[in-house]
Write an enzyme that holds these catalytic residues in place. Structure first.
Site, PDB file in Angstrom:
ATOM      1  N   GLU A 165       0.810  -1.214   0.000  1.00 27.31           N
ATOM      2  CA  GLU A 165       0.000   0.000   0.000  1.00 27.31           C
ATOM      3  C   GLU A 165       0.850   1.274   0.000  1.00 27.31           C
ATOM      4  OE1 GLU A 165      -2.912  -0.055   3.131  1.00 27.31           O
ATOM      5  OE2 GLU A 165      -3.848  -1.884   2.407  1.00 27.31           O
ATOM      6  N   GLU A 349      -4.692  -8.699   1.380  1.00 24.23           N
ATOM      7  CA  GLU A 349      -5.203  -8.339   2.714  1.00 24.23           C
ATOM      8  C   GLU A 349      -6.700  -8.151   2.610  1.00 24.23           C
ATOM      9  OE1 GLU A 349      -3.781  -4.878   4.854  1.00 24.23           O
ATOM     10  OE2 GLU A 349      -1.704  -5.440   4.465  1.00 24.23           O
TER      11      GLU A 349
HETATM   12  C1  FCB Z   1      -3.939  -1.994   5.784  1.00 23.52           C
HETATM   13  C2  FCB Z   1      -2.497  -2.165   6.212  1.00 23.52           C
HETATM   14  C3  FCB Z   1      -2.305  -3.150   7.324  1.00 23.52           C
HETATM   15  C4  FCB Z   1      -3.394  -3.028   8.372  1.00 23.52           C
HETATM   16  C5  FCB Z   1      -4.756  -3.083   7.718  1.00 23.52           C
HETATM   17  C6  FCB Z   1      -5.911  -3.030   8.700  1.00 23.52           C
HETATM   18  O1  FCB Z   1      -4.106  -0.736   5.214  1.00 23.52           O
HETATM   19  O2  FCB Z   1      -1.699  -2.568   5.112  1.00 23.52           O
HETATM   20  O3  FCB Z   1      -1.026  -2.953   7.860  1.00 23.52           O
HETATM   21  O4  FCB Z   1      -3.210  -1.889   9.109  1.00 23.52           O
HETATM   22  O5  FCB Z   1      -4.886  -2.042   6.803  1.00 23.52           O
END
Ligand code: FCB
Length: 445
Positions: A165, A349
Site C-alpha cells: 500500500e 489483505e
Molecule cells: C492496511 C495495512 C495493514 C493493516 C490493515 C488493517 O491498510 O496494510 O497494515 O493496518 O490495513
C-alpha cells in the site's frame, strides 16, 4: 449452498514487521519512522507504540506453529529495512538478516510458502532525516536494500512484493500527516508518490538482476469511491481520492502514466525516462481491500477530500468500515479490466476488526468476523465463477497487532493477543478459516 475453492488456491495470512515484531532496539536494529512517530505525544491512540507489539521477534516459533495449525499454505510478512540496514544504507546488520533466516526457514519447514514484502511503511529514520521519500535518492537507497534482500533470501523466497500500500504511505505519511513521518502537505505527498513509484521500478530491476526466477509484484490498495452527495464539489473530491488512493501506483506502474486529476501537477517531478523505469513487467496482480469509501469536499485537507461514514443502515466493522463484499467483487472485475489482464490475482489483505471478548469458557466467539470473512470469500468465489483468475487470499491478520495510529485498540487477528502477557489464543474465526484452508467448502448464506 456450499462451494469449494479451486485446487491449489492459496490460503494465506498477512502481517507486517512493525505491527508484530517488537524488539525494536535489539540485536542492532536501527529506528524507523514509526519508532519516532509512535513516541510523539498524541499521535497514537492510548499512547501505544510497537516497542513490544506481539513480541513476534522472540515468539516466531510459536507463531509459525499457529500458522501450521491453521493450515496456511502461504504467509506474507515484511522485513524491517532498519533491522537489516540500521542506517538505511551502508553497514549491514548481520543479526537482522539472521532473524529473517530463522523465520523463513521455520515457515518453509512448516510447509508454508513465504511471501516477502520489502516495505510495509517503516522507512529507516536515518533516511527520513535526509528527506525520506521526498528525496528522489530514496528510490536508489530502496533498490540497494531490495538487492540485498534478494541476494540473501532469493534462494528460499520466490514471491516478493516491492511495497505494501504505497498509497497509504504517501497519502497518510506525507499528505494528511496521520501516519509516520507525520508530514501534512500536498507537494510533500506528490514528491513521495513519485519517488515510491521510481523505487518500485528500480527495485524490480534490482530484484530481477539478482535472480531471474523471482515472482514479483506490488501490493496495491483498491477501494471504490462514491461521492457523498450529488454536489459537484463532492464528485470532484471522489475523483481526486480515487486518483490518490486507487490509481496513483498501478496507473504509472502498469499503464505508464499518472491518473488525470494528478497528471498536471506531476509534470514538474517527472524526468525523461522515469516511466520506463517505473513500468516493469509484473508476475501477478495483488491488492488489499476492505470496504468502499464515501467522499466529500473538505477545503482544509491538502487534497480537499474527506471520508464520510457509511449510510446509517449499513453494517460496519469496529473501524467504521462498511461490510460490502459486493464492492470487492466489483473491484476484482475492474482490476482485471484495467490492470491485471491475464495475470493471476491475489487478495493480499482483507479482514475485519471487531471488539473481541474472551468469554468465561476462555474462548473468543467472534461470529461477526466469521460472517465478514464468509461474505468476502463468497465474493471471491463469485469472481472465480465470472472468469477472474483469483489464485489466493491472505487474511489480515494472523494476530491482533499494532494498528498504526489506532494502537492496540483495534483487533484484526484470527488469534487474540493478550498484550499484558503476550499469550496467544485462537478465536473461533481461526477454526472457521482453518477448515476452509484444509479443504472444506464455503457455506454461503
Ligand atoms: C492496511 C495495512 C495493514 C493493516 C490493515 C488493517 O491498510 O496494510 O497494515 O493496518 O490495513
Amino acid at each position: 449452498m456450499a462451494e469449494h475453492f479451486p485446487d491449489g488456491f492459496l490460503w494465506g495470512a498477512s502481517t507486517a514487521a512493525y505491527q508484530i515484531e517488537g524488539a525494536v532496539s535489539e540485536d542492532g536494529r536501527g529506528p524507523s519512522i514509526w519508532d519516532k512517530f509512535s513516541h510523539l505525544p498524541g499521535k497514537i491512540v492510548g499512547g501505544d507504540t510497537g516497542d513490544i507489539a506481539c513480541g513476534h521477534y522472540h515468539r516466531y516459533p510459536a507463531d509459525v506453529a499457529l500458522m501450521r495449525e491453521l493450515g496456511l499454505n502461504a504467509y506474507r510478512f515484511s522485513t524491517s529495512w532498519s533491522r537489516i540496514l540500521p542506517e538505511g544504507r551502508g553497514a549491514v546488520n548481520g543479526k537482522g538478516l539472521e532473524f529473517y533466516d530463522r523465520l523463513t526457514d521455520a515457515v518453509l519447514a512448516a510447509g508454508i510458502e513465504p511471501w516477502l514484502c520489502l516495505y510495509h511503511w517503516d522507512l529507516p529514520q536515518a533516511l527520513e532525516d535526509r528527506g525520506g521519500w521526498q528525496n528522489r535518492d530514496c528510490a536508489h537507497w530502496y533498490a540497494d536494500y531490495a538487492l540485498l534482500v534478494a541476494r540473501r533470501f532469493g534462494d528460499r523466497i520466490r514471491h516478493l512484493a516491492t511495497f505494501n500500500e504505497p498509497n497509504v504511505a504517501t497519502f497518510k505519511g506525507y499528505g494528511d500527516g496521520e501516519h509516520a513521518p507525520g508530514i501534512r502537505g500536498r507537494a510533500s505527498a506528490l514528491k513521495a508518490l513519485h519517488t515510491m513509484n521510481l523505487a518500485h521500478g528500480l527495485g524490480m530491476q534490482a530484484l530481477r538482476s539478482e535472480r531471474a526466477d523471482l515472482v514479483l509484484g506490488n501490493i496495491y490498495n483498491l477501494h471504490p469511491m462514491e461521492p457523498a452527495s450529488g454536489r459537484d464539489e463532492d464528485r470532484i473530491a471522489a475523483e481526486m481520492l480515487d486518483a490518490m488512493w486507487s490509481r496513483a501506483f498501478p496507473d504509472p506502474q502498469i499503464l505508464g502514466r499518472y491518473p488525470a486529476p494528478l497528471a498536471p501537477e506531476m509534470e514538474a517531478l517527472i524526468r525523461p525516462g522515469d516511466f520506463e523505469i517505473i513500468r516493469q513487467r509484473q508476475d501477478y496482480f495483488a491488492f488489499n481491500h476492505y470496504t468502499r469509501l464515501r467522499v466529500r469536499h473538505d477545503a482544509d485537507h491538502p487534497f480537499h477530500v474527506a471520508e464520510v461514514p457509511p449510510e446509517p443502515d449499513r453494517k460496519v466493522t469496529e473501524m467504521g468500515w462498511e461490510v460490502a463484499p459486493d464492492a470487492l467483487l466489483a473491484t476484482m472485475i475492474d482490476a482485471k479490466e484495467r490492470y491485471a489482464g491475464d495475470l493471476p490475482i491475489y487478495i493480499t489483505e482483507n479482514g475485519a476488526a471487531f471488539t473481541d471478548e474472551v468469554t468465561r469458557d476462555g474462548k473468543i466467539h467472534d461470529r461477526e468476523r466469521i460472517e465478514y470473512l464468509r461474505g468476502y470469500l463468497g465474493a471471491i468465489l463469485d469472481a472465480i465463477a465470472a472468469g477472474i483468475d483469483v489464485r489466493g487470499y491472505f487474511v489480515w491478520s494472523l494476530l491482533d497487532n499494532f494498528e498504526w495510529g489506532l494502537g492496540f485498540s483495534k483487533r484484526f487477528g484470527l488469534v487474540h493477543v493478550d498484550y499484558a502477557t503476550l499469550e496467544r489464543r485462537p478465536k473461533d474465526s481461526f477454526e472457521f478459516y482453518g477448515e476452509l484452508a484444509r479443504g472444506a467448502a464455503l457455506v454461503r448464506r
